[in-house]
Design a protein around this motif. Structure first.
Motif, PDB file in Angstrom:
ATOM      1  N   ASP A  16      23.748 -28.777 -12.716  1.00 15.08           N
ATOM      2  CA  ASP A  16      22.717 -28.383 -13.681  1.00 15.08           C
ATOM      3  C   ASP A  16      23.205 -27.388 -14.725  1.00 15.08           C
ATOM      4  O   ASP A  16      22.401 -26.689 -15.322  1.00 15.08           O
ATOM      5  N   GLU A  17      24.525 -27.319 -14.932  1.00 12.81           N
ATOM      6  CA  GLU A  17      25.049 -26.502 -16.031  1.00 12.81           C
ATOM      7  C   GLU A  17      25.923 -27.403 -16.896  1.00 12.81           C
ATOM      8  O   GLU A  17      26.789 -28.095 -16.366  1.00 12.81           O
ATOM      9  N   LEU A  46      10.771 -25.228 -13.071  1.00 13.45           N
ATOM     10  CA  LEU A  46       9.433 -25.837 -13.167  1.00 13.45           C
ATOM     11  C   LEU A  46       9.144 -26.734 -11.972  1.00 13.45           C
ATOM     12  O   LEU A  46       8.004 -26.866 -11.534  1.00 13.45           O
ATOM     13  N   THR A  47      10.195 -27.369 -11.438  1.00  6.77           N
ATOM     14  CA  THR A  47      10.017 -28.289 -10.303  1.00  6.77           C
ATOM     15  C   THR A  47      10.545 -27.696  -8.994  1.00  6.77           C
ATOM     16  O   THR A  47      10.498 -28.350  -7.960  1.00  6.77           O
ATOM     17  N   GLY A  48      11.092 -26.488  -9.058  1.00  6.24           N
ATOM     18  CA  GLY A  48      11.600 -25.829  -7.847  1.00  6.24           C
ATOM     19  C   GLY A  48      12.879 -26.459  -7.330  1.00  6.24           C
ATOM     20  O   GLY A  48      13.218 -26.298  -6.160  1.00  6.24           O
ATOM     21  N   GLY A  49      13.593 -27.172  -8.167  1.00  9.19           N
ATOM     22  CA  GLY A  49      14.858 -27.793  -7.754  1.00  9.19           C
ATOM     23  C   GLY A  49      15.330 -28.757  -8.829  1.00  9.19           C
ATOM     24  O   GLY A  49      14.582 -29.048  -9.771  1.00  9.19           O
ATOM     25  N   VAL A  50      16.560 -29.234  -8.678  1.00  8.20           N
ATOM     26  CA  VAL A  50      17.138 -30.116  -9.696  1.00  8.20           C
ATOM     27  C   VAL A  50      16.617 -31.548  -9.535  1.00  8.20           C
ATOM     28  O   VAL A  50      16.764 -32.145  -8.475  1.00  8.20           O
ATOM     29  N   ALA A  55      18.154 -33.587 -15.186  1.00  8.98           N
ATOM     30  CA  ALA A  55      19.440 -32.904 -15.399  1.00  8.98           C
ATOM     31  C   ALA A  55      20.332 -33.714 -16.333  1.00  8.98           C
ATOM     32  O   ALA A  55      20.897 -33.174 -17.292  1.00  8.98           O
ATOM     33  N   SER A  56      20.445 -35.031 -16.091  1.00 12.39           N
ATOM     34  CA  SER A  56      21.367 -35.792 -16.943  1.00 12.39           C
ATOM     35  C   SER A  56      20.882 -35.866 -18.386  1.00 12.39           C
ATOM     36  O   SER A  56      21.677 -35.793 -19.316  1.00 12.39           O
ATOM     37  N   SER A 107      24.780 -36.825 -13.860  1.00 12.75           N
ATOM     38  CA  SER A 107      25.209 -35.603 -14.540  1.00 12.75           C
ATOM     39  C   SER A 107      26.709 -35.637 -14.824  1.00 12.75           C
ATOM     40  O   SER A 107      27.142 -35.383 -15.950  1.00 12.75           O
ATOM     41  N   ILE A 108      27.503 -35.987 -13.815  1.00  8.87           N
ATOM     42  CA  ILE A 108      28.968 -36.019 -14.000  1.00  8.87           C
ATOM     43  C   ILE A 108      29.318 -36.943 -15.163  1.00  8.87           C
ATOM     44  O   ILE A 108      30.175 -36.631 -15.983  1.00  8.87           O
TER      45      ILE A 108
END
Ligand code: KG4
Ligand code: ZN
Length: 365
Positions: A16-17, A46-50, A55-56, A107-108
């Motif tokens: 997530d970065e 906002l969702t308490g997790g990724v 993220a992507s 994400s990757i």
């Protein structure tokens, strides 16, 4: 060793970065010239997790400006000069390093494809890097860190918890890893069930510290899962369930709105259990393999209790160095990917855009 000075553009987007960095290498010694990290923390809070899809998409939006900002010297900017950035890339960058796994595949792929495209368009060699290897090499941002093998690394993050024996640059043996949740994931889950927000590590650690400042003995003791099972593996899912059960009991006793004082005590007992297991197993590995140094790396390496406990135990063993990254390089960043890439380049372990692959379950070996 290569004597020519080189510059590496490094890209990281496995969770997530969105991050990019430029590393200069002079006489075989890497130096961070710029490091940009665009965090998605507010989005995932906002969702308490990724949420992988979210993220992507966020990586897609951030990746080009982040790369440009890193190339332009590391300043975040509303309007980066993209033409100047591409000129720097063309004229000054010798290699492009990129995370190829493990992590969230969607994400990757964003950072990976950016690297691949730049490699193709500008005819630059590519250095694919394992994200965990990146975390390990974050400690070599410190020039004075001696590199003598063997080394044992405890790598603890939101997605990974592992003990690795490093026999030489690029020669790894995984001694043990988590069989369920990662240590950081456990911090995040405990924060969620105490309604403390996301990411959980920093806030749980802060609450734990506030309890310890009061110097009172805790009534709560959580189990140390698989501490004495004779392996170097870890397990945090049962610990999280114990915390959940304790919170249910405490709510029955004190009502649904637990006070900060109670939450602080739960956090301290939880942190003690995690740190105890991580430190004890690392020390057992040190006893077995007699390394020259111990590395603590990954997002959870920012945990002050863990840093302090492990450092004092390792320092009491006179012949073993303790290496830990600075706080700003514990969490995900691209500088660590560039630092790891430097040592691949020095041993001529580089590739081309046609020959690289992503692997969301990439192993370190
Ligand atoms: O390395 P990282 O940025 O991402 C992954 O590769 O997973 O690690 C993020 C994890 C999160 O679970 C976060 O809660 C945890 O590191 N973390 C901490 C602390 N700061 C971040 N855990 C415990 N104590 C901290 N101070
Ligand atoms: Zn990480």
């Amino acid at each position: 060793m290569k004597s020519k000075d080189i510059k590496i553009l490094a890209i990281e987007s496995s969770c997530d970065e969105t991050a990019a960095s430029v590393i200069g290498v002079e006489n075989g010694q890497p130096k961070i010239l710029s490091s940009i990290v665009s965090s998605q923390v507010d989005l995932h809070a906002l969702t308490g997790g990724v949420v992988p899809e979210v993220a992507s998409r966020a990586h897609v939006e951030a990746i080009v400006p982040v790369i440009a900002e890193a190339l332009l010297g590391g300043q975040k900017s509303e309007k980066p000069d993209f033409q100047e950035a591409i000129k720097i890339l063309q004229d000054e960058i010798d290699y492009i390093a990129v995370t190829s796994g493990p992590g969230l595949i969607g994400s990757i792929l964003v950072g990976f494809n950016a690297a691949k495209t730049l490699g193709f368009a500008l005819d630059k060699p590519i250095v694919p890097i394992n994200h965990i290897e990146g975390h390990i090499y974050s400690v070599f941002s410190d020039k004075s860190a001696k590199i003598e093998f063997p080394i044992i690394s405890l790598t603890v993050s939101g997605g990974h918890t592992s003990l690795t024996l490093i026999k030489n640059h690029g020669e790894y043996e995984t001694l043990g890893e988590t069989i369920d949740d990662a240590a950081g994931e456990a911090f995040d889950k405990v924060a969620k069930l105490l309604c403390l927000g996301y990411p959980g590590g920093p806030i749980v650690s802060k609450y734990a510290g506030q309890f310890r400042e009061k110097s009172i003995k805790s009534e709560i003791i959580f189990p140390r899962p698989i501490l004495n099972d004779g392996t170097f593996n870890f397990s945090f899912s049962g610990l999280k369930t114990s915390v959940l059960q304790k919170v249910i009991d405490l709510k029955k006793e004190h009502g649904n709105d637990l006070s900060d004082e109670i939450k602080q005590e739960v956090c301290a007992a939880f942190e003690d259990a995690v740190v105890d297991v991580l430190v004890t197993k690392t020390l057992k590995a040190v006893g077995r393999y007699e390394p020259k140094a111990v590395i603590l790396a990954g997002g959870v390496a920012a945990n002050r209790r863990l840093r302090g406990e492990l450092e004092s135990k390792i320092n009491s063993k006179k012949s073993v160095d303790f290496l830990v990254p600075p706080m700003n390089l514990c969490g995900d960043n691209a500088a660590m990917i560039g630092l790891a890439a430097c040592y691949h380049i020095l041993r001529n372990d580089v590739s081309t855009w046609q020959n690289i692959e992503v692997d969301s379950n990439l192993e370190l070996n």
